[in-house]
Every structure is written in C-alpha cells, then in structure tokens.
Design a protein around this motif. Structure first.
Motif, PDB file in Angstrom:
ATOM      1  N   TYR A  10      32.029 -32.388-111.010  1.00 51.82           N
ATOM      2  CA  TYR A  10      31.551 -33.609-111.667  1.00 51.82           C
ATOM      3  C   TYR A  10      32.714 -34.402-112.242  1.00 51.82           C
ATOM      4  CZ  TYR A  10      29.324 -36.616-115.107  1.00 51.82           C
ATOM      5  OH  TYR A  10      28.938 -37.704-115.850  1.00 51.82           O
ATOM      6  N   VAL A  11      33.663 -33.703-112.843  1.00 49.45           N
ATOM      7  CA  VAL A  11      34.815 -34.392-113.421  1.00 49.45           C
ATOM      8  C   VAL A  11      35.638 -35.068-112.338  1.00 49.45           C
ATOM      9  CG1 VAL A  11      36.992 -34.027-114.639  1.00 49.45           C
ATOM     10  CG2 VAL A  11      34.917 -32.928-115.465  1.00 49.45           C
ATOM     11  N   ARG A  12      35.836 -34.384-111.197  1.00 49.18           N
ATOM     12  CA  ARG A  12      36.587 -34.987-110.093  1.00 49.18           C
ATOM     13  C   ARG A  12      35.874 -36.219-109.547  1.00 49.18           C
ATOM     14  NH1 ARG A  12      37.595 -29.509-108.540  1.00 49.18           N
ATOM     15  NH2 ARG A  12      35.834 -29.619-107.094  1.00 49.18           N
ATOM     16  N   THR A  13      34.539 -36.139-109.427  1.00 49.49           N
ATOM     17  CA  THR A  13      33.773 -37.289-108.925  1.00 49.49           C
ATOM     18  C   THR A  13      33.859 -38.458-109.890  1.00 49.49           C
ATOM     19  OG1 THR A  13      32.236 -35.780-107.829  1.00 49.49           O
ATOM     20  CG2 THR A  13      31.512 -38.033-108.149  1.00 49.49           C
ATOM     21  N   ARG A  14      33.761 -38.174-111.177  1.00 53.37           N
ATOM     22  CA  ARG A  14      33.831 -39.239-112.173  1.00 53.37           C
ATOM     23  C   ARG A  14      35.202 -39.905-112.174  1.00 53.37           C
ATOM     24  NH1 ARG A  14      35.487 -39.262-117.531  1.00 53.37           N
ATOM     25  NH2 ARG A  14      35.781 -37.014-117.467  1.00 53.37           N
ATOM     26  N   ARG A  15      36.245 -39.109-112.077  1.00 54.75           N
ATOM     27  CA  ARG A  15      37.589 -39.671-112.065  1.00 54.75           C
ATOM     28  C   ARG A  15      37.838 -40.477-110.788  1.00 54.75           C
ATOM     29  NH1 ARG A  15      41.358 -38.366-115.672  1.00 54.75           N
ATOM     30  NH2 ARG A  15      40.915 -36.739-117.203  1.00 54.75           N
ATOM     31  N   LEU A  16      37.320 -39.999-109.656  1.00 50.73           N
ATOM     32  CA  LEU A  16      37.473 -40.736-108.408  1.00 50.73           C
ATOM     33  C   LEU A  16      36.781 -42.088-108.492  1.00 50.73           C
ATOM     34  CD1 LEU A  16      38.488 -40.800-105.476  1.00 50.73           C
ATOM     35  CD2 LEU A  16      36.347 -39.693-104.808  1.00 50.73           C
ATOM     36  N   PHE A  17      35.591 -42.113-109.082  1.00 50.44           N
ATOM     37  CA  PHE A  17      34.862 -43.370-109.215  1.00 50.44           C
ATOM     38  C   PHE A  17      35.585 -44.329-110.154  1.00 50.44           C
ATOM     39  CE2 PHE A  17      31.676 -45.916-111.502  1.00 50.44           C
ATOM     40  CZ  PHE A  17      31.159 -46.632-110.433  1.00 50.44           C
ATOM     41  N   LEU A  18      36.091 -43.812-111.277  1.00 45.65           N
ATOM     42  CA  LEU A  18      36.771 -44.680-112.227  1.00 45.65           C
ATOM     43  C   LEU A  18      38.074 -45.224-111.650  1.00 45.65           C
ATOM     44  CD1 LEU A  18      36.175 -42.751-115.564  1.00 45.65           C
ATOM     45  CD2 LEU A  18      35.182 -44.932-114.889  1.00 45.65           C
ATOM     46  N   ARG A  19      38.801 -44.383-110.904  1.00 44.84           N
ATOM     47  CA  ARG A  19      40.052 -44.851-110.309  1.00 44.84           C
ATOM     48  C   ARG A  19      39.793 -45.882-109.222  1.00 44.84           C
ATOM     49  NH1 ARG A  19      43.656 -39.236-109.888  1.00 44.84           N
ATOM     50  NH2 ARG A  19      43.962 -39.001-112.135  1.00 44.84           N
ATOM     51  N   SER A  20      38.653 -45.795-108.550  1.00 42.05           N
ATOM     52  CA  SER A  20      38.322 -46.824-107.573  1.00 42.05           C
ATOM     53  C   SER A  20      37.991 -48.147-108.250  1.00 42.05           C
ATOM     54  CB  SER A  20      37.133 -46.377-106.717  1.00 42.05           C
ATOM     55  OG  SER A  20      35.943 -46.296-107.491  1.00 42.05           O
ATOM     56  N   GLY A  21      37.793 -48.112-109.568  1.00 41.38           N
ATOM     57  CA  GLY A  21      37.516 -49.343-110.299  1.00 41.38           C
ATOM     58  C   GLY A  21      38.636 -50.351-110.182  1.00 41.38           C
ATOM     59  N   TRP A  22      39.872 -49.871-110.072  1.00 44.91           N
ATOM     60  CA  TRP A  22      40.967 -50.817-109.916  1.00 44.91           C
ATOM     61  C   TRP A  22      40.868 -51.553-108.586  1.00 44.91           C
ATOM     62  CZ3 TRP A  22      43.947 -53.908-112.143  1.00 44.91           C
ATOM     63  CH2 TRP A  22      45.064 -54.450-111.504  1.00 44.91           C
ATOM     64  N   GLU A 125      43.356 -41.535-119.178  1.00 46.32           N
ATOM     65  CA  GLU A 125      43.616 -42.511-118.123  1.00 46.32           C
ATOM     66  C   GLU A 125      42.391 -43.361-117.847  1.00 46.32           C
ATOM     67  OE1 GLU A 125      44.471 -42.517-113.320  1.00 46.32           O
ATOM     68  OE2 GLU A 125      45.009 -40.759-114.507  1.00 46.32           O
ATOM     69  N   ASP A 126      41.185 -42.761-117.996  1.00 40.50           N
ATOM     70  CA  ASP A 126      39.958 -43.508-117.754  1.00 40.50           C
ATOM     71  C   ASP A 126      39.806 -44.657-118.743  1.00 40.50           C
ATOM     72  OD1 ASP A 126      39.538 -41.568-115.867  1.00 40.50           O
ATOM     73  OD2 ASP A 126      38.240 -40.367-117.139  1.00 40.50           O
ATOM     74  N   THR A 127      40.049 -44.383-120.026  1.00 41.58           N
ATOM     75  CA  THR A 127      39.922 -45.426-121.040  1.00 41.58           C
ATOM     76  C   THR A 127      40.966 -46.514-120.838  1.00 41.58           C
ATOM     77  OG1 THR A 127      39.156 -43.723-122.577  1.00 41.58           O
ATOM     78  CG2 THR A 127      39.751 -45.838-123.519  1.00 41.58           C
ATOM     79  N   PHE A 128      42.187 -46.119-120.491  1.00 38.74           N
ATOM     80  CA  PHE A 128      43.235 -47.105-120.226  1.00 38.74           C
ATOM     81  C   PHE A 128      42.835 -48.040-119.092  1.00 38.74           C
ATOM     82  CE2 PHE A 128      46.840 -48.378-117.629  1.00 38.74           C
ATOM     83  CZ  PHE A 128      47.669 -48.996-118.550  1.00 38.74           C
ATOM     84  N   LEU A 129      42.345 -47.463-117.992  1.00 43.70           N
ATOM     85  CA  LEU A 129      42.000 -48.272-116.828  1.00 43.70           C
ATOM     86  C   LEU A 129      40.819 -49.187-117.104  1.00 43.70           C
ATOM     87  CD1 LEU A 129      42.432 -48.947-113.862  1.00 43.70           C
ATOM     88  CD2 LEU A 129      40.953 -47.038-113.269  1.00 43.70           C
ATOM     89  N   LEU A 130      39.782 -48.676-117.772  1.00 38.29           N
ATOM     90  CA  LEU A 130      38.609 -49.500-118.057  1.00 38.29           C
ATOM     91  C   LEU A 130      38.949 -50.645-119.008  1.00 38.29           C
ATOM     92  CD1 LEU A 130      35.801 -46.787-118.372  1.00 38.29           C
ATOM     93  CD2 LEU A 130      36.077 -48.481-116.567  1.00 38.29           C
ATOM     94  N   CYS A 131      39.734 -50.364-120.035  1.00 42.58           N
ATOM     95  CA  CYS A 131      40.124 -51.428-120.966  1.00 42.58           C
ATOM     96  C   CYS A 131      40.974 -52.480-120.269  1.00 42.58           C
ATOM     97  CB  CYS A 131      40.890 -50.828-122.148  1.00 42.58           C
ATOM     98  SG  CYS A 131      39.870 -49.889-123.308  1.00 42.58           S
ATOM     99  N   LEU A 132      41.917 -52.043-119.451  1.00 43.95           N
ATOM    100  CA  LEU A 132      42.771 -52.992-118.743  1.00 43.95           C
ATOM    101  C   LEU A 132      41.960 -53.843-117.769  1.00 43.95           C
ATOM    102  CD1 LEU A 132      45.639 -54.009-118.198  1.00 43.95           C
ATOM    103  CD2 LEU A 132      45.884 -52.207-116.488  1.00 43.95           C
ATOM    104  N   CYS A 133      41.031 -53.241-117.028  1.00 44.34           N
ATOM    105  CA  CYS A 133      40.209 -53.997-116.076  1.00 44.34           C
ATOM    106  C   CYS A 133      39.311 -54.994-116.790  1.00 44.34           C
ATOM    107  CB  CYS A 133      39.377 -53.038-115.234  1.00 44.34           C
ATOM    108  SG  CYS A 133      40.316 -52.080-114.028  1.00 44.34           S
ATOM    109  N   CYS A 134      38.714 -54.591-117.910  1.00 46.72           N
ATOM    110  CA  CYS A 134      37.841 -55.500-118.651  1.00 46.72           C
ATOM    111  C   CYS A 134      38.610 -56.701-119.175  1.00 46.72           C
ATOM    112  CB  CYS A 134      37.174 -54.756-119.804  1.00 46.72           C
ATOM    113  SG  CYS A 134      35.911 -53.563-119.314  1.00 46.72           S
TER     114      CYS A 134
END
Length: 227
Positions: A10-22, A125-134
């Motif tokens: 689950y953690v790997r899937t969540r991280r893969l989805f969040l990294r695809s956010g970029w 890393e997830d919080t960094f990426l989401l904040c930067l994308c927003c």
C-alpha cells in the motif's frame, strides 16, 4: 507477515501515485502555459521561456529527492526483526515488540525491499511534492483572470485546460489533507511542507521578480498582460 506485506504494498502504491503527480502537473500546467503564451504573442521563444519555470520546479524536486536519499542513508540504519515466538526471547513478554538486529552497510532502498525496517531521519517527500504542485498550479493559473479582464481571447481549449488545472489543484489539496489526517507524521511532514513552500517563495517571489532575462524566466504573465 501478511499484514506487513499488505502495508508495504500500500505504501509503495501510494508513493507511486503521489510521484506521478508531478507528471500530471507538468501536463496540465505546461499545456495551459504554452497555449496561453503562444496564442497571445505567437512567439515560440516566449512560450518556451514561460515553460522553463516548470523545468526549474522539476530540477528542484529531483535535487530534493537526491538530497533526501543521501540524508536518509547517512543518518539511518537498517534493522532485521528476529524470528521466533516472543516468549522465547530473553527478558520479553508475549506483548513485547520483536527484537531488531542491526544490519550495517545497507541503504534504505535495499533495506525496505528486503522487508526489513529502516529507522532514521526522514523528510516527507509526499508533502513537499504536493505543496510544490499546489503552489505552482495556483501561480500559473492566477494569470488567467487578469488576462480575461484585459479582453484576451479565450477559446474552448484554453478554458478546458484552465478547468483541468483547477480540478487538479483541488485533487492535490484533498490528498494533502488526507495525508495529514490519516498518516500523521508531523515533524517530517512539517519539514517537507516548509521546504516546498520555501522553494516556491524563493522562485516565484524571489528569483522570478528579477524580470525576464537570459538567467531568469520571469513571473507568469510577464510579456502577455498588456492592453
């Protein structure tokens, strides 16, 4: 054991989805920025200059990932849970946590892939990426309102891309709230979010204020919002 495998999957899937956010952010924001800038001036160099802000943000994210990997490998350690019934471990009870055996010389990627536990200093890393994308989506789409006020032409494709950017921004905000609510790791998440906001502040409200030049792409809308 099965619960551990499910959790890691689950953690790997969540991280893969969040990294695809970029990637989704680049597609939506990049298409909007290019279509807006090119439709106004019909200048390919101007459109590329505005798109270079996305390249800068991508370079910051890659640098953050590499720096974070170096930091975690330098400050963390790998531990292997000891097998066997807990009641057989000396000085432990059935409800006690399993003993951990230190494995030296392992990196975090190798440790986690082998099913062992990694303990060290972490930054989200997830919080960094989401904040930067927003923040990036908010900055790049904020120019659309003044553009329409000045009477800029806005066809169907441009409005649809703007709508996609707004929907994507709403999705990233929702995921950020879910991440903070259901996976609270406040010290690491706070630092990750602070670094994301600092990156946005240093670029859009610092470096880009210098104006368009060979070393600066300029702020969104520069060279476009004219009467």
């Amino acid at each position: 054991m099965n619960d551990g495998k499910v959790k890691r999957s689950y953690v790997r899937t969540r991280r893969l989805f969040l990294r695809s956010g970029w990637g989704w952010t680049c597609v939506c924001a990049g298409s909007f920025v290019f279509l807006l800038s090119y439709s106004v001036r019909r200048s390919l160099p101007l459109a590329v200059r505005h798109l270079s802000r996305l390249a800068v943000a991508g370079a910051m994210w890659l640098a953050f990932r590499e720096g974070l990997s170096v930091l975690e490998n330098a400050t963390g350690s790998c531990y292997e849970p000891l097998s066997g019934p807990p009641e057989l471990w000396p000085g432990s009870s059935a409800a006690a946590q399993p003993l951990l055996l230190l494995r030296e010389g392992e990196t975090k990627a190798v440790c986690v892939s082998a099913g062992m536990q990694w303990r060290g200093y972490e930054v989200s890393e997830d919080t960094f990426l989401l904040c930067l994308c927003c923040l990036l989506l908010a900055e790049e789409t904020a120019v659309f309102g003044p553009y329409l006020t000045l009477g800029g032409a806005s066809g169907g494709p441009l409005r649809i891309l703007f709508l996609f950017c707004v929907l994507l921004l709403s999705l990233w905000l929702f995921l950020l709230f879910c991440l903070l609510a259901y996976f609270p790791q406040f010290p690491t998440q706070l630092l990750g979010g602070a670094l994301g906001c600092l990156s946005w502040r240093a670029t859009y409200h610092g470096w880009y204020q210098c104006g368009p030049s060979w070393y600066c792409p300029g702020r969104p809308g520069v060279g476009l919002l004219t009467t």
